[in-house]
Scaffold this active site. Sequence first.
Site, mmCIF file in Angstrom:
data_model
loop_
_atom_site.group_PDB
_atom_site.id
_atom_site.type_symbol
_atom_site.label_atom_id
_atom_site.label_comp_id
_atom_site.label_asym_id
_atom_site.label_seq_id
_atom_site.Cartn_x
_atom_site.Cartn_y
_atom_site.Cartn_z
ATOM 1 N N SER A 119 0.856 -1.194 0.000
ATOM 2 C CA SER A 119 0.000 0.000 0.000
ATOM 3 C C SER A 119 0.887 1.237 0.000
ATOM 4 C CB SER A 119 -0.878 0.020 1.249
ATOM 5 O OG SER A 119 -1.497 1.294 1.407
ATOM 6 N N TYR B 235 -1.278 -0.163 10.520
ATOM 7 C CA TYR B 235 -1.598 -0.550 9.134
ATOM 8 C C TYR B 235 -0.452 -0.152 8.201
ATOM 9 C CZ TYR B 235 -3.625 -0.924 4.546
ATOM 10 O OH TYR B 235 -3.824 -1.255 3.220
HETATM 11 P P1 NDP Z 1 -11.511 -6.132 0.837
HETATM 12 O O1 NDP Z 1 -11.909 -5.970 2.263
HETATM 13 O O2 NDP Z 1 -12.551 -5.996 -0.219
HETATM 14 O O3 NDP Z 1 -10.770 -7.527 0.649
HETATM 15 C C1 NDP Z 1 -9.944 -8.081 1.643
HETATM 16 C C2 NDP Z 1 -9.831 -9.563 1.387
HETATM 17 O O4 NDP Z 1 -8.935 -10.119 2.370
HETATM 18 C C3 NDP Z 1 -11.167 -10.279 1.529
HETATM 19 O O5 NDP Z 1 -11.297 -11.200 0.483
HETATM 20 C C4 NDP Z 1 -11.047 -10.998 2.858
HETATM 21 O O6 NDP Z 1 -11.755 -12.229 2.803
HETATM 22 C C5 NDP Z 1 -9.549 -11.267 2.902
HETATM 23 N N1 NDP Z 1 -9.081 -11.536 4.255
HETATM 24 C C6 NDP Z 1 -9.085 -10.720 5.331
HETATM 25 N N2 NDP Z 1 -8.622 -11.366 6.404
HETATM 26 C C7 NDP Z 1 -8.330 -12.639 5.999
HETATM 27 C C8 NDP Z 1 -7.847 -13.792 6.648
HETATM 28 N N3 NDP Z 1 -7.561 -13.808 7.976
HETATM 29 N N4 NDP Z 1 -7.668 -14.926 5.932
HETATM 30 C C9 NDP Z 1 -7.963 -14.951 4.612
HETATM 31 N N5 NDP Z 1 -8.434 -13.893 3.932
HETATM 32 C C10 NDP Z 1 -8.618 -12.746 4.633
HETATM 33 O O7 NDP Z 1 -10.348 -5.042 0.600
HETATM 34 P P2 NDP Z 1 -9.402 -4.751 -0.645
HETATM 35 O O8 NDP Z 1 -9.714 -5.614 -1.781
HETATM 36 O O9 NDP Z 1 -9.409 -3.283 -0.831
HETATM 37 O O10 NDP Z 1 -7.995 -5.146 -0.013
HETATM 38 C C11 NDP Z 1 -7.160 -6.138 -0.543
HETATM 39 C C12 NDP Z 1 -5.720 -5.774 -0.194
HETATM 40 O O11 NDP Z 1 -5.399 -4.520 -0.777
HETATM 41 C C13 NDP Z 1 -5.441 -5.635 1.298
HETATM 42 O O12 NDP Z 1 -4.180 -6.216 1.572
HETATM 43 C C14 NDP Z 1 -5.396 -4.130 1.507
HETATM 44 O O13 NDP Z 1 -4.583 -3.762 2.584
HETATM 45 C C15 NDP Z 1 -4.808 -3.674 0.198
HETATM 46 N N6 NDP Z 1 -5.039 -2.297 -0.187
HETATM 47 C C16 NDP Z 1 -6.316 -1.788 -0.333
HETATM 48 C C17 NDP Z 1 -6.484 -0.478 -0.736
HETATM 49 C C18 NDP Z 1 -7.828 0.163 -0.892
HETATM 50 O O14 NDP Z 1 -7.917 1.396 -0.875
HETATM 51 N N7 NDP Z 1 -8.898 -0.576 -1.050
HETATM 52 C C19 NDP Z 1 -5.336 0.373 -1.073
HETATM 53 C C20 NDP Z 1 -4.074 -0.264 -0.865
HETATM 54 C C21 NDP Z 1 -3.945 -1.539 -0.474
HETATM 55 P P3 NDP Z 1 -12.617 -12.878 4.013
HETATM 56 O O15 NDP Z 1 -13.116 -11.747 4.865
HETATM 57 O O16 NDP Z 1 -13.690 -13.622 3.289
HETATM 58 O O17 NDP Z 1 -11.653 -13.783 4.704
HETATM 59 C C1 8X3 Z 2 -4.996 1.786 1.770
HETATM 60 C C2 8X3 Z 2 -4.615 2.988 0.998
HETATM 61 O O1 8X3 Z 2 -4.730 5.538 0.981
HETATM 62 O O2 8X3 Z 2 -6.409 4.320 2.264
HETATM 63 O O3 8X3 Z 2 -3.953 0.893 1.800
HETATM 64 O O4 8X3 Z 2 -4.148 4.380 3.071
HETATM 65 S S1 8X3 Z 2 -4.984 4.387 1.873
#
Ligand code: NDP
Ligand code: 8X3
Length: 253
Positions: free
Chosen positions: A135, A148
Amino acid sequence: MKTAFVTGASSGFGRAICQRLVANGYRVIGGARRMEKLQALERELGDNFIPLALDVTDVNSINAAVAQITEAAPGIDLLVNNAGLALGVERAQVSSAENWQRMIDTNITGLAMVTHAVLPQMVKADSGMIINIGSIAGTYPYPGGNVYGASKAFVRQFSLNLRADLAGTRVRVSNIEPGLCSGTDFSVVRLNGDMAAVDALYRDVQAILPEDIAATVAWIAEQPAHVNINTIEIMPVAQTSAALNVVRDLPAC
Ligand code: NDP
Ligand code: 8X3
């Protein structure tokens, strides 16, 4: 046919990455805790998507998943370490220790242990690719980012250190660092279901979309075997880094 293992496949980036990889001809194994969401994706994507119960905070669950994959497929060509979460936007001094622990267990320990379980077979095959989802929060500090952001700094350094350890092999490692992205459950989870706060975060901003991250994963994956993309930072045009903060009314020391 190449096999991809995508963690966190039940929503957001993970779901879009699975859709894109299946469209590009991969057999995709998608892991997450919410099986009903994975099963819905299986109905949409067909036989080339295999849902798998996975909790990355549980090493037994990881080992069982990797054993199951190894039984179903000759090897994992592409691991996308996407599962992750942020919990809360409070400043460190008033934040919840339980939230900190869950972020560390998921974003750091989970990602490291999934990698640990998959890496030996890639090294043995002398091929394979790991794409980690970091991120911008791992580079740019902001109030409330505390654990985070630090967990995503781990993802960046871990990715670079893996490259150092994998010198002499053909196993590749990349780290994608997205900025503000809408259309995922990320902020619903982070803001504990406060939909007014979620809506306020994305109001009047054209954020990046899960499809943009899926396209980035697909682009990295199609690079020729001699090319390693180390890091990609990707933000919406509307997002930039802020100036350093100066507090002007702090009493003199
Ligand atoms: P979502 O919440 O839509 O997706 C997160 C996914 O992670 C879900 O499928 C969830 O599945 C899974 N997950 C969470 N905990 C567990 C666990 N213990 N075991 C297995 N799976 C798990 O968020 P995003 O798609 O936005 O996030 C995906 C990644 O991208 C993350 O690493 C996040 O930090 C990163 N990210 C997101 C950004 C954003 O702005 N959206 C920006 C930068 C990075 P389930 O709950 O079914 O287990
Ligand atoms: C999440 C991106 O901009 O919300 O990883 O911190 S931001």
